[in-house]
Scaffold this motif. Structure first.
Motif, PDB file in Angstrom:
ATOM      1  N   VAL A 141       1.012  -1.379   0.244  1.00 17.12           N
ATOM      2  CA  VAL A 141      -0.364  -0.254  -0.173  1.00 17.12           C
ATOM      3  C   VAL A 141       0.799   1.771   0.353  1.00 17.12           C
ATOM      4  O   VAL A 141       1.655   1.563   0.868  1.00 17.12           O
ATOM      5  CB  VAL A 141      -0.729   0.172   1.354  1.00 17.12           C
ATOM      6  N   ASP A 142       0.956   2.076  -0.934  1.00 23.16           N
ATOM      7  CA  ASP A 142       1.115   3.483  -1.785  1.00 23.16           C
ATOM      8  C   ASP A 142       1.076   4.333  -1.333  1.00 23.16           C
ATOM      9  O   ASP A 142       0.038   4.649  -2.106  1.00 23.16           O
ATOM     10  CB  ASP A 142       2.369   3.312  -2.492  1.00 23.16           C
ATOM     11  N   GLY A 143       0.944   5.810  -0.359  1.00 29.10           N
ATOM     12  CA  GLY A 143       0.371   6.398  -0.352  1.00 29.10           C
ATOM     13  C   GLY A 143       1.338   7.705  -0.968  1.00 29.10           C
ATOM     14  O   GLY A 143       2.751   7.569  -1.408  1.00 29.10           O
ATOM     15  N   HIS A 144      -0.086   8.200  -1.793  1.00 34.48           N
ATOM     16  CA  HIS A 144       0.813   9.872  -2.636  1.00 34.48           C
ATOM     17  C   HIS A 144       0.314  11.693  -2.551  1.00 34.48           C
ATOM     18  O   HIS A 144      -1.308  10.462  -2.373  1.00 34.48           O
ATOM     19  CB  HIS A 144       0.807   8.937  -4.190  1.00 34.48           C
ATOM     20  N   ARG A 187       4.335  15.014   2.591  1.00 35.34           N
ATOM     21  CA  ARG A 187       4.237  13.542   3.567  1.00 35.34           C
ATOM     22  C   ARG A 187       3.807  12.956   4.719  1.00 35.34           C
ATOM     23  O   ARG A 187       3.161  11.296   5.144  1.00 35.34           O
ATOM     24  CB  ARG A 187       5.682  13.442   4.253  1.00 35.34           C
ATOM     25  N   ARG A 188       3.348  13.462   5.519  1.00 38.69           N
ATOM     26  CA  ARG A 188       1.816  12.903   6.416  1.00 38.69           C
ATOM     27  C   ARG A 188       0.554  13.024   5.491  1.00 38.69           C
ATOM     28  O   ARG A 188      -0.267  11.842   6.172  1.00 38.69           O
ATOM     29  CB  ARG A 188       1.929  14.242   7.377  1.00 38.69           C
ATOM     30  N   LEU A 189      -0.040  13.905   4.772  1.00 33.04           N
ATOM     31  CA  LEU A 189      -0.703  13.950   3.742  1.00 33.04           C
ATOM     32  C   LEU A 189      -0.807  12.234   3.233  1.00 33.04           C
ATOM     33  O   LEU A 189      -1.902  11.321   3.679  1.00 33.04           O
ATOM     34  CB  LEU A 189      -0.674  14.990   3.467  1.00 33.04           C
ATOM     35  N   SER A 190       0.260  11.670   2.470  1.00 27.94           N
ATOM     36  CA  SER A 190       0.771  10.775   2.282  1.00 27.94           C
ATOM     37  C   SER A 190       0.561   9.566   3.085  1.00 27.94           C
ATOM     38  O   SER A 190      -0.396   8.217   2.973  1.00 27.94           O
ATOM     39  CB  SER A 190       1.086  11.057   0.826  1.00 27.94           C
ATOM     40  N   LYS A 191       1.211   9.433   4.090  1.00 29.60           N
ATOM     41  CA  LYS A 191       0.780   8.716   5.330  1.00 29.60           C
ATOM     42  C   LYS A 191      -0.716   8.425   5.367  1.00 29.60           C
ATOM     43  O   LYS A 191      -0.888   7.226   6.248  1.00 29.60           O
ATOM     44  CB  LYS A 191       1.348   9.331   7.049  1.00 29.60           C
ATOM     45  N   ASP A 192      -1.404   9.810   6.179  1.00 31.80           N
ATOM     46  CA  ASP A 192      -2.731   8.941   6.023  1.00 31.80           C
ATOM     47  C   ASP A 192      -3.476   8.431   4.966  1.00 31.80           C
ATOM     48  O   ASP A 192      -4.173   7.802   5.070  1.00 31.80           O
ATOM     49  CB  ASP A 192      -3.076  10.944   6.496  1.00 31.80           C
ATOM     50  N   ARG A 193      -4.087   8.889   3.980  1.00 29.50           N
ATOM     51  CA  ARG A 193      -4.203   8.472   3.034  1.00 29.50           C
ATOM     52  C   ARG A 193      -4.090   6.476   3.210  1.00 29.50           C
ATOM     53  O   ARG A 193      -4.357   6.359   2.725  1.00 29.50           O
ATOM     54  CB  ARG A 193      -3.398   8.849   1.837  1.00 29.50           C
ATOM     55  N   ALA A 194      -2.315   5.844   2.925  1.00 25.82           N
ATOM     56  CA  ALA A 194      -1.558   4.392   2.808  1.00 25.82           C
ATOM     57  C   ALA A 194      -2.645   4.685   4.600  1.00 25.82           C
ATOM     58  O   ALA A 194      -3.008   3.337   3.816  1.00 25.82           O
ATOM     59  CB  ALA A 194      -0.258   4.709   2.566  1.00 25.82           C
ATOM     60  N   GLU A 195      -2.383   5.151   5.461  1.00 20.98           N
ATOM     61  CA  GLU A 195      -3.150   3.946   6.533  1.00 20.98           C
ATOM     62  C   GLU A 195      -4.241   4.191   6.225  1.00 20.98           C
ATOM     63  O   GLU A 195      -4.706   2.924   6.750  1.00 20.98           O
ATOM     64  CB  GLU A 195      -2.518   4.971   7.997  1.00 20.98           C
ATOM     65  N   THR A 224       2.712  -0.911   4.218  1.00 21.06           N
ATOM     66  CA  THR A 224       2.523  -0.225   3.855  1.00 21.06           C
ATOM     67  C   THR A 224       3.433   1.459   3.955  1.00 21.06           C
ATOM     68  O   THR A 224       4.428   0.971   4.156  1.00 21.06           O
ATOM     69  CB  THR A 224       1.620   0.810   5.271  1.00 21.06           C
ATOM     70  N   ARG A 225       3.401   2.062   2.869  1.00 24.59           N
ATOM     71  CA  ARG A 225       4.720   2.953   2.687  1.00 24.59           C
ATOM     72  C   ARG A 225       3.849   4.469   2.143  1.00 24.59           C
ATOM     73  O   ARG A 225       2.704   4.141   1.451  1.00 24.59           O
ATOM     74  CB  ARG A 225       5.185   2.349   1.234  1.00 24.59           C
ATOM     75  N   TYR A 226       4.627   5.427   2.578  1.00 18.88           N
ATOM     76  CA  TYR A 226       4.510   6.717   2.064  1.00 18.88           C
ATOM     77  C   TYR A 226       5.398   7.975   1.606  1.00 18.88           C
ATOM     78  O   TYR A 226       6.258   7.733   1.952  1.00 18.88           O
ATOM     79  CB  TYR A 226       3.174   7.238   3.182  1.00 18.88           C
ATOM     80  N   HIS A 227       5.169   7.989   0.022  1.00 21.36           N
ATOM     81  CA  HIS A 227       5.568   8.984  -0.690  1.00 21.36           C
ATOM     82  C   HIS A 227       5.938  10.584  -0.746  1.00 21.36           C
ATOM     83  O   HIS A 227       6.476  10.890  -2.034  1.00 21.36           O
ATOM     84  CB  HIS A 227       5.691   8.511  -1.971  1.00 21.36           C
ATOM     85  N   GLY A 228       5.055  11.039  -0.671  1.00 17.28           N
ATOM     86  CA  GLY A 228       4.787  12.752  -0.287  1.00 17.28           C
ATOM     87  C   GLY A 228       4.527  13.043  -1.850  1.00 17.28           C
ATOM     88  O   GLY A 228       3.790  11.942  -2.534  1.00 17.28           O
ATOM     89  N   GLU A 229       4.982  14.180  -2.413  1.00 16.23           N
ATOM     90  CA  GLU A 229       4.656  13.854  -3.631  1.00 16.23           C
ATOM     91  C   GLU A 229       5.405  12.982  -4.707  1.00 16.23           C
ATOM     92  O   GLU A 229       5.583  13.002  -6.267  1.00 16.23           O
ATOM     93  CB  GLU A 229       4.664  15.923  -4.255  1.00 16.23           C
ATOM     94  N   ARG A 238      -3.568  12.248  -6.736  1.00 17.92           N
ATOM     95  CA  ARG A 238      -3.725  12.751  -5.185  1.00 17.92           C
ATOM     96  C   ARG A 238      -4.242  10.726  -4.864  1.00 17.92           C
ATOM     97  O   ARG A 238      -5.561  10.900  -5.568  1.00 17.92           O
ATOM     98  CB  ARG A 238      -4.826  13.835  -5.516  1.00 17.92           C
ATOM     99  N   ARG A 239      -3.503   9.912  -5.045  1.00 22.46           N
ATOM    100  CA  ARG A 239      -4.020   8.413  -4.772  1.00 22.46           C
ATOM    101  C   ARG A 239      -3.432   7.460  -3.806  1.00 22.46           C
ATOM    102  O   ARG A 239      -1.614   7.806  -3.472  1.00 22.46           O
ATOM    103  CB  ARG A 239      -3.647   8.006  -6.435  1.00 22.46           C
ATOM    104  N   THR A 240      -3.669   6.593  -3.886  1.00 23.11           N
ATOM    105  CA  THR A 240      -2.613   5.859  -3.017  1.00 23.11           C
ATOM    106  C   THR A 240      -2.682   3.915  -4.131  1.00 23.11           C
ATOM    107  O   THR A 240      -4.084   4.012  -4.098  1.00 23.11           O
ATOM    108  CB  THR A 240      -3.533   4.873  -1.233  1.00 23.11           C
ATOM    109  N   THR A 241      -2.071   3.944  -3.812  1.00 18.67           N
ATOM    110  CA  THR A 241      -2.013   2.365  -4.697  1.00 18.67           C
ATOM    111  C   THR A 241      -1.597   0.732  -3.957  1.00 18.67           C
ATOM    112  O   THR A 241      -1.796   0.974  -2.501  1.00 18.67           O
ATOM    113  CB  THR A 241      -0.628   2.310  -5.815  1.00 18.67           C
ATOM    114  N   VAL A 242      -2.532  -0.146  -4.456  1.00 21.44           N
ATOM    115  CA  VAL A 242      -3.249  -1.112  -3.299  1.00 21.44           C
ATOM    116  C   VAL A 242      -1.895  -2.262  -4.710  1.00 21.44           C
ATOM    117  O   VAL A 242      -2.656  -2.532  -5.605  1.00 21.44           O
ATOM    118  CB  VAL A 242      -4.032  -1.553  -3.130  1.00 21.44           C
TER     119      VAL A 242
END
Length: 309
Positions: free
Chosen positions: A219-222, A233-241, A259-264, A281-285
């Motif tokens: 699961v990767d947040g962007h 970075r914090r927003l991508s973390k929230d989206r991934a979680e 679970t990973r998060y990458h910001g922009e 503005r996405r999270t990929t699975v």
């Protein structure tokens, strides 16, 4: 009575015509009454009805989860010439007088599955088999001028048809390819799953629970490029979680989820085009089969101070 020159010429023409007709004779591949068999293979992932054709290979009706019915011929050595084969529905030799239905032409390729037929024609073929008709493919030989015929016998087909329908009714609504990579999208500055996001995730959950070969979920947040890097970075973390929490709540083991998060970072479209920012503005699975999730270095996932960027 003397043989005239005209008679000699006529005899020559007849011999030539006979030779030409012989060279254009047909070679037919078909299962006879005594050896016509069908075999059903069934699971929640796919249903297939297979018919062995002696000296040729197999005829297969194949219905995969999440896809339409297809038909194909399989052979280790394709005797047909590349091009277009005629497909007709005709009566077997022991049922003369029935009308022939022309289904048009289908492509012939030089491969182990030389002929593939889509849903519409495959359904017509299946219906004709129930009526005792015989789908037949005709094409010039790959080498030589003879005609190649491949016949699909209706004998013993009907006894497996009801079981085939039961199998199709129990297929999953999706297959692995359709859920292998799934993206859910978010509104600006939000990490809330929409109804459409939940519908997409429900398909992933359904498949993962049914397929034990799926052993890793990434699961990767962007985010898009707007906003400060530490905020993104914090927003991508929230989206991934948000996605990970939904999967776990639905019964997916957290042991298989990374679970990973990458910001922009890692945009899928150019962040300089405002009209395209929504796709970033996405999270990929992503699902993987047959592997264990790699050990995650927690330090990589920590939120650091902005001065570290």
């Amino acid at each position: 009575m003397p043989i005239t020159k005209t008679a000699v010429l006529l005899l020559g023409f007849l011999l030539m015509a006979l030779v030409a007709a012989t060279s254009r004779a047909s070679l037919t591949f078909s299962a006879g009454i005594e050896n016509s068999q069908w075999y059903l293979s069934s699971s929640i992932f796919e249903c297939s009805l297979t018919h062995n054709i002696p000296r040729y290979g197999r005829a297969v009706f194949f219905h995969e989860a999440g896809e339409n019915l297809q038909f194909y011929l399989s052979t280790p050595r394709n005797p047909m010439r590349k091009g277009q084969a005629a497909l007709v529905l005709e009566a077997p030799t022991w049922r003369p007088g029935s009308m022939v239905t022309d289904l048009g032409y289908v492509a012939v390729a030089q491969q182990t599955r030389p002929i593939s037929v889509g849903q519409s024609k495959a359904s017509q073929m299946m219906d004709s088999l129930l009526q005792g008709m015989m789908p037949t493919f005709t094409r010039r030989a790959r080498f030589g001028d003879e005609t190649i015929r491949v016949e699909v016998s209706s004998i013993n087909f009907s006894q497996y048809y009801e079981d085939y329908l039961t199998c199709v009714a129990g297929l999953l609504p999706v297959n692995f390819r359709q859920v292998e990579r799934t993206a859910v999208f978010f509104k600006v500055d939000e990490a809330v799953l929409s109804d459409s996001d939940i519908q997409a995730l429900e398909k992933v959950i359904l498949y993962v629970k049914a397929d034990p070969s799926v052993t890793a979920i990434f699961v990767d947040g962007h985010t898009d490029v707007t906003g400060r890097r530490i905020y993104n970075r914090r927003l991508s973390k929230d989206r991934a979680e948000a996605v990970t929490d939904y999967l776990i709540t639905a019964g997916i083991s957290p042991e298989v989820i990374t679970t990973r998060y990458h910001g922009e970072r890692y945009p899928v479209v150019d962040n300089r085009k405002p009209e395209s920012l929504a796709r970033n503005r996405r999270t990929t699975v992503r699902l993987e089969r047959g592997t264990k999730p790699p050990k995650v270095d927690d330090s990589v996932l920590d939120i650091t101070e902005e001065g570290s960027f």
